[in-house]
Scaffold this active site. Structure first.
Site, PDB file in Angstrom:
ATOM      1  N   LYS A  79       0.865  -1.178   0.000  1.00  0.00           N
ATOM      2  CA  LYS A  79       0.000   0.000   0.000  1.00  0.00           C
ATOM      3  C   LYS A  79       0.901   1.226   0.000  1.00  0.00           C
ATOM      4  CE  LYS A  79      -4.523   0.974   0.670  1.00  0.00           C
ATOM      5  NZ  LYS A  79      -5.743   0.244   0.289  1.00  0.00           N
ATOM      6  N   GLY A 175     -25.343   2.054   3.941  1.00  0.00           N
ATOM      7  CA  GLY A 175     -24.498   2.661   2.902  1.00  0.00           C
ATOM      8  C   GLY A 175     -24.869   2.203   1.510  1.00  0.00           C
ATOM      9  N   GLY A 177     -23.809   3.260  -1.480  1.00  0.00           N
ATOM     10  CA  GLY A 177     -22.863   3.866  -2.408  1.00  0.00           C
ATOM     11  C   GLY A 177     -22.593   2.965  -3.597  1.00  0.00           C
ATOM     12  N   HIS A 178     -21.385   3.066  -4.136  1.00  0.00           N
ATOM     13  CA  HIS A 178     -21.049   2.295  -5.334  1.00  0.00           C
ATOM     14  C   HIS A 178     -21.279   0.799  -5.127  1.00  0.00           C
ATOM     15  CE1 HIS A 178     -18.815   6.024  -6.233  1.00  0.00           C
ATOM     16  NE2 HIS A 178     -19.171   5.724  -7.459  1.00  0.00           N
ATOM     17  N   VAL A 179     -20.810   0.284  -3.996  1.00  0.00           N
ATOM     18  CA  VAL A 179     -20.974  -1.147  -3.735  1.00  0.00           C
ATOM     19  C   VAL A 179     -22.362  -1.430  -3.165  1.00  0.00           C
ATOM     20  CG1 VAL A 179     -20.122  -3.144  -2.465  1.00  0.00           C
ATOM     21  CG2 VAL A 179     -18.498  -1.412  -3.268  1.00  0.00           C
ATOM     22  N   TYR A 181     -25.299  -0.053  -3.237  1.00  0.00           N
ATOM     23  CA  TYR A 181     -26.523  -0.022  -4.051  1.00  0.00           C
ATOM     24  C   TYR A 181     -26.625  -1.246  -4.956  1.00  0.00           C
ATOM     25  CZ  TYR A 181     -30.743   1.906  -5.898  1.00  0.00           C
ATOM     26  OH  TYR A 181     -32.073   2.077  -6.192  1.00  0.00           O
TER      27      TYR A 181
HETATM   28  P1  NAI Z   1     -19.037   4.975  -1.531  1.00  0.00           P
HETATM   29  O1  NAI Z   1     -18.369   6.189  -1.001  1.00  0.00           O
HETATM   30  O2  NAI Z   1     -19.494   4.933  -2.935  1.00  0.00           O
HETATM   31  O3  NAI Z   1     -20.331   4.648  -0.619  1.00  0.00           O
HETATM   32  C1  NAI Z   1     -20.405   4.835   0.752  1.00  0.00           C
HETATM   33  C2  NAI Z   1     -21.856   5.147   1.089  1.00  0.00           C
HETATM   34  O4  NAI Z   1     -21.985   5.186   2.514  1.00  0.00           O
HETATM   35  C3  NAI Z   1     -22.318   6.499   0.549  1.00  0.00           C
HETATM   36  O5  NAI Z   1     -23.590   6.353  -0.052  1.00  0.00           O
HETATM   37  C4  NAI Z   1     -22.380   7.365   1.803  1.00  0.00           C
HETATM   38  O6  NAI Z   1     -23.345   8.386   1.720  1.00  0.00           O
HETATM   39  C5  NAI Z   1     -22.756   6.325   2.846  1.00  0.00           C
HETATM   40  N1  NAI Z   1     -22.478   6.724   4.228  1.00  0.00           N
HETATM   41  C6  NAI Z   1     -21.495   7.523   4.708  1.00  0.00           C
HETATM   42  N2  NAI Z   1     -21.591   7.651   6.030  1.00  0.00           N
HETATM   43  C7  NAI Z   1     -22.662   6.903   6.415  1.00  0.00           C
HETATM   44  C8  NAI Z   1     -23.270   6.610   7.661  1.00  0.00           C
HETATM   45  N3  NAI Z   1     -22.832   7.143   8.802  1.00  0.00           N
HETATM   46  N4  NAI Z   1     -24.334   5.776   7.679  1.00  0.00           N
HETATM   47  C9  NAI Z   1     -24.812   5.238   6.547  1.00  0.00           C
HETATM   48  N5  NAI Z   1     -24.282   5.484   5.331  1.00  0.00           N
HETATM   49  C10 NAI Z   1     -23.224   6.304   5.270  1.00  0.00           C
HETATM   50  O7  NAI Z   1     -18.044   3.765  -1.199  1.00  0.00           O
HETATM   51  P2  NAI Z   1     -18.045   2.301  -1.844  1.00  0.00           P
HETATM   52  O8  NAI Z   1     -17.054   2.276  -2.941  1.00  0.00           O
HETATM   53  O9  NAI Z   1     -19.420   1.845  -2.086  1.00  0.00           O
HETATM   54  O10 NAI Z   1     -17.407   1.449  -0.641  1.00  0.00           O
HETATM   55  C11 NAI Z   1     -18.170   1.113   0.504  1.00  0.00           C
HETATM   56  C12 NAI Z   1     -17.289   0.400   1.521  1.00  0.00           C
HETATM   57  O11 NAI Z   1     -16.743  -0.775   0.933  1.00  0.00           O
HETATM   58  C13 NAI Z   1     -16.074   1.209   1.990  1.00  0.00           C
HETATM   59  O12 NAI Z   1     -15.825   0.878   3.337  1.00  0.00           O
HETATM   60  C14 NAI Z   1     -14.960   0.712   1.100  1.00  0.00           C
HETATM   61  O13 NAI Z   1     -13.699   0.864   1.730  1.00  0.00           O
HETATM   62  C15 NAI Z   1     -15.333  -0.743   0.976  1.00  0.00           C
HETATM   63  N6  NAI Z   1     -14.800  -1.378  -0.236  1.00  0.00           N
HETATM   64  C16 NAI Z   1     -15.123  -0.911  -1.484  1.00  0.00           C
HETATM   65  C17 NAI Z   1     -14.650  -1.533  -2.626  1.00  0.00           C
HETATM   66  C18 NAI Z   1     -15.049  -1.078  -3.998  1.00  0.00           C
HETATM   67  O14 NAI Z   1     -14.861  -1.848  -4.949  1.00  0.00           O
HETATM   68  N7  NAI Z   1     -15.610   0.097  -4.164  1.00  0.00           N
HETATM   69  C19 NAI Z   1     -13.740  -2.692  -2.521  1.00  0.00           C
HETATM   70  C20 NAI Z   1     -13.503  -3.147  -1.167  1.00  0.00           C
HETATM   71  C21 NAI Z   1     -14.009  -2.487  -0.076  1.00  0.00           C
END
Ligand code: NAI
Length: 341
Positions: A79, A175, A177-179, A181
């Site tokens: 990392k 949450g 977000g990207h994952v 949803y």
């Molecule tokens: P993202 O930033 O697209 O989504 C995160 C979501 O959580 C957002 O919709 C945000 O508004 C929401 N959020 C923030 N604070 C919150 C709270 N207090 N309560 C409820 N919702 C809240 O991130 P993504 O990419 O979807 O990743 C989600 C998690 O998965 C992260 O922890 C990331 O490190 C982990 N991850 C993601 C990967 C990926 O391929 N994108 C791969 C491996 C792990």
């Protein structure tokens, strides 16, 4: 202080980069290359101190070795972190300087985007080195992370509830977000009922409209009478405060570092909650990025991601047999792979 850092001694190499012209201050941590070049993202963060940055990069690089090994990928773990404000301090020269530093490492470490960095930043890195992945050539890896979560949840349901179907199960999903949803969409299609929380009102509205999700306030997600708790937002949501509140018998979500401390793994076991270890269930994205970097056939990515379900089934069975937390068993599976005999 570095030599007292508990994660330090396990690392093969830690490089401090300082390049005054661009202002780059970065730390590159190569944890383990037994299975192949160390791969893991580059985080940019406004660390309060250099000590904090060291702790973060060592912890994260070690985690990548475990994640990549359990996922059956021919890569090690590493990392990097850039010390700086990702909103105000980014310049092309900064990322080009990082690229030069990676080039000097000769491929022992391959970077990619992470918190605070984007595919556009990685394109600047790529001006100076080929040791960079996840340039977004074939899009966002998140749908593959979501697929891994879904097959992982299926494996958990089969083990814990002795069911092959998700029909009628209630999932408390944190949450969207990207994952989150995409995972929610798969759960909905499989007949699960969704109870969701997010701070993003638009995402909540969309989930209500498209997936028939019930919305609860952010802090109430831990109290939902659910079968599965799916953390897909923040880390450390499994902690002494939430443990007594969770009603779900399964935890299966994408968030990194879900256990606030390692002993929470045993606490979950004692409560009869089956925990799908985060670094096993959320490896879909790195599988996708690794295939892209190594020019392996894109058509094979999905089958590899689906193996996350089989791996978790083995972890669950072994944990039950040996009376151990699933988190400990997953660590051991990884160590058997990346530690030379
Ligand atoms: P993202 O930033 O697209 O989504 C995160 C979501 O959580 C957002 O919709 C945000 O508004 C929401 N959020 C923030 N604070 C919150 C709270 N207090 N309560 C409820 N919702 C809240 O991130 P993504 O990419 O979807 O990743 C989600 C998690 O998965 C992260 O922890 C990331 O490190 C982990 N991850 C993601 C990967 C990926 O391929 N994108 C791969 C491996 C792990």
């Amino acid at each position: 202080f570095v030599f007292n850092e508990p994660n330090f001694d396990a690392h093969e190499q830690v490089v401090f980069v300082s390049e005054p012209k661009s202002g780059l201050k970065a730390i590159i941590a190569v944890h383990n290359t037994h299975l192949g070049p160390a791969m893991g993202g580059c985080r940019m963060w406004n660390y309060a101190s250099e000590a904090e940055a060291v702790t973060d990069v060592l912890r994260l690089s070690r985690g990548m070795t475990y994640k990549n090994a359990v996922a059956g990928l021919p890569i090690g773990g590493g990392k990097s972190v850039i010390i700086g404000n990702p909103k105000t301090d980014k310049t092309p020269a900064l990322f080009e300087a990082l690229g030069e530093a990676l080039e000097r490492l000769g491929g022992r470490y391959v970077t990619a985007e992470d918190v605070g960095t984007s595919p556009a930043d990685m394109a600047h890195v790529a001006q100076k080195t080929s040791f960079v992945a996840g340039l977004g050539a074939s899009g966002d890896p998140s749908p593959f992370t979501a697929l891994g979560c879904f097959v992982g949840a299926q494996a958990a349901v089969k083990h814990q509830l002795k069911r092959d179907s998700m029909e009628g199960l209630i999932v408390a999903l944190q949450g969207l977000g990207h994952v989150g949803y995409d995972y929610a969409r798969r759960l909905h299609a499989a007949g699960a009922k969704l109870v969701v929380a997010d701070i993003d009102q638009a995402a909540l509205e969309r989930a209500r409209r498209e997936l028939g999700a019930e919305v609860v306030p952010v802090d109430s997600i831990y109290d939902v009478q659910a079968d599965i708790y799916a953390p897909c937002a923040l880390g450390a949501t499994l902690n002494p405060n939430t443990l007594g509140r969770l009603k779900a018998k399964i935890v299966a979500g994408a968030a990194n570092n879900q256990l606030a401390t390692a002993d929470i793994g045993e606490a979950l076991r004692q409560k009869g909650i089956l925990y799908a270890p985060d670094f096993v269930i959320n490896a879909g994205g790195i599988i996708k990025v690794c295939y892209e970097y190594l020019s392996k056939p894109e058509a094979d990515v999905e089958a590899h991601v689906r193996q996350i379900g089989d791996t978790l089934a083995e972890v669950f069975a072994r944990a039950e047999r040996e009376g151990l937390p699933t988190s400990v068993v997953a660590d051991r599976v990884a160590e058997q792979r990346f530690k030379p005999a």
